[in-house]
Motif scaffolding. Structure first.
Motif, short mmCIF file in Angstrom:
data_model
loop_
_atom_site.label_atom_id
_atom_site.label_comp_id
_atom_site.label_asym_id
_atom_site.label_seq_id
_atom_site.Cartn_x
_atom_site.Cartn_y
_atom_site.Cartn_z
N ARG A 11 0.81 -1.13 -0.08
CA ARG A 11 0.08 -0.03 -0.10
C ARG A 11 1.03 1.22 0.00
NH1 ARG A 11 -5.11 0.04 3.53
NH2 ARG A 11 -5.14 1.94 2.41
N THR A 12 2.28 1.20 -0.10
CA THR A 12 3.10 2.22 0.03
C THR A 12 3.75 2.56 -1.31
OG1 THR A 12 4.86 0.93 0.89
CG2 THR A 12 3.56 2.01 2.28
N GLY A 13 3.49 1.34 -2.32
CA GLY A 13 4.14 1.65 -3.58
C GLY A 13 5.64 1.06 -3.85
N VAL A 14 5.90 0.06 -2.79
CA VAL A 14 7.07 -0.56 -3.14
C VAL A 14 7.03 -1.52 -4.25
CG1 VAL A 14 8.57 -2.41 -1.85
CG2 VAL A 14 7.19 -0.60 -0.45
N THR A 15 8.23 -1.63 -5.01
CA THR A 15 8.23 -2.32 -6.06
C THR A 15 9.20 -3.44 -6.04
OG1 THR A 15 10.03 -0.83 -7.11
CG2 THR A 15 7.72 -0.22 -7.51
N ALA A 16 10.12 -3.54 -5.06
CA ALA A 16 11.21 -4.45 -4.78
C ALA A 16 11.28 -4.43 -3.31
CB ALA A 16 12.40 -4.26 -5.29
N LEU A 17 11.62 -5.82 -2.90
CA LEU A 17 11.54 -6.07 -1.45
C LEU A 17 12.85 -7.11 -1.08
CD1 LEU A 17 10.19 -6.22 1.50
CD2 LEU A 17 9.07 -8.27 0.71
N ASP A 18 13.84 -6.63 -0.19
CA ASP A 18 14.99 -7.27 0.24
C ASP A 18 14.61 -8.08 1.49
OD1 ASP A 18 16.59 -6.66 -2.01
OD2 ASP A 18 17.09 -4.98 -1.25
N ASP A 19 14.62 -9.44 1.46
CA ASP A 19 14.63 -10.02 2.90
C ASP A 19 15.91 -10.94 3.15
OD1 ASP A 19 12.71 -11.03 4.79
OD2 ASP A 19 13.42 -12.83 4.13
N PRO A 20 16.64 -10.61 4.31
CA PRO A 20 17.94 -11.04 4.41
C PRO A 20 17.84 -12.64 4.49
CG PRO A 20 17.06 -10.19 6.58
CD PRO A 20 15.96 -9.94 5.31
N GLU A 21 16.53 -13.21 4.76
CA GLU A 21 16.63 -14.85 4.83
C GLU A 21 15.99 -15.18 3.59
OE1 GLU A 21 14.14 -18.10 7.26
OE2 GLU A 21 14.37 -16.28 8.41
N PHE A 22 15.13 -14.75 2.58
CA PHE A 22 14.78 -15.25 1.35
C PHE A 22 14.96 -14.78 0.26
CE2 PHE A 22 11.85 -16.77 4.60
CZ PHE A 22 11.77 -17.88 4.42
N GLY A 23 16.13 -13.62 0.09
CA GLY A 23 16.38 -12.75 -0.83
C GLY A 23 15.67 -11.74 -1.51
N PRO A 65 6.92 -16.39 0.11
CA PRO A 65 6.78 -17.52 0.97
C PRO A 65 5.78 -17.03 2.09
CG PRO A 65 9.26 -17.03 0.46
CD PRO A 65 8.52 -16.12 -0.14
N ASP A 66 5.26 -18.19 2.68
CA ASP A 66 4.20 -17.80 3.86
C ASP A 66 4.95 -17.18 4.92
OD1 ASP A 66 2.27 -18.71 2.29
OD2 ASP A 66 2.20 -20.96 3.22
N GLU A 67 6.32 -17.69 5.32
CA GLU A 67 6.85 -17.10 6.55
C GLU A 67 7.05 -15.34 6.26
OE1 GLU A 67 8.49 -19.39 4.78
OE2 GLU A 67 7.74 -21.15 5.98
N VAL A 68 7.43 -15.00 5.03
CA VAL A 68 7.70 -13.41 4.71
C VAL A 68 6.40 -12.84 4.77
CG1 VAL A 68 8.48 -12.04 3.21
CG2 VAL A 68 9.60 -14.14 3.50
N SER A 69 5.27 -13.52 4.01
CA SER A 69 3.99 -12.80 3.82
C SER A 69 3.17 -12.59 5.12
CB SER A 69 3.15 -13.46 2.90
OG SER A 69 2.69 -14.75 3.34
#
Length: 158
Positions: free
Chosen positions: A6-18, A31-35
């Motif tokens: 809802r903030t307009g993010v186009t890319a997401l970096d997660d340290p565990e999943f990439g 993935p369910d954990e991240v979502s």
């Protein structure tokens, strides 16, 4: 699970999943954990991420609110009118096609005698007495006579 920012993010970096990039419709397949983790983030009491169902509900409610406001409805109608006028102004005039009359060749028709129903010899009667008489017109039957009185009561007369 698919989430929408809802903030307009186009890319997401997660340290565990990439790294995750938004799809064409702006959704992230996570993935369910991240979502689960992202879906719980809120800013000033408003969720930062939403599911498909939540997004559809929000969009429908926003559209209904827009339609309730008369000024918004009027501006939408004015936009439609301007778009229709622009479309008709851009449409080139259709070329006119000239109409060419077609003459049909004369065909030989064999006349038929009325009395016998066979091909006529081509001879015309010499006098009006020889022409067959047309049947006398029939007259329509006379209209039935109107009743002189109408009874409106079902009681017998005394």
């Amino acid at each position: 699970m698919r989430l929408y920012s809802r903030t307009g993010v186009t890319a997401l970096d997660d340290p565990e999943f990439g790294t995750f990039h938004a799809n064409e419709d702006g959704g992230f397949d996570l993935p369910d954990e991240v979502s689960d983790r992202l879906h719980n983030f809120h800013q000033h009491g408003q969720p930062m991420w939403e599911t498909d169902v939540e997004r559809q509900r929000r969009l429908v409610m926003e559209e209904l609110e827009k339609r309730k406001d008369p000024a918004t409805l009027l501006s939408a109608v004015e936009q439609l009118v301007r778009a229709a006028q622009a479309t008709t102004a851009l449409t080139p005039p259709q070329p006119t096609i000239p109409v060419v009359p077609i003459e049909l060749p004369a065909t030989a028709v064999t006349p038929v005698a009325k009395e016998t129903g066979t091909p006529d010899s081509g001879q015309t009667p010499a006098s009006p007495d020889e022409t067959p008489a047309s049947p006398a017109p029939t007259e329509a039957p006379p209209a039935p006579a109107k009743r002189t009185s109408k009874r409106t009561s079902t009681k017998p007369t005394e």
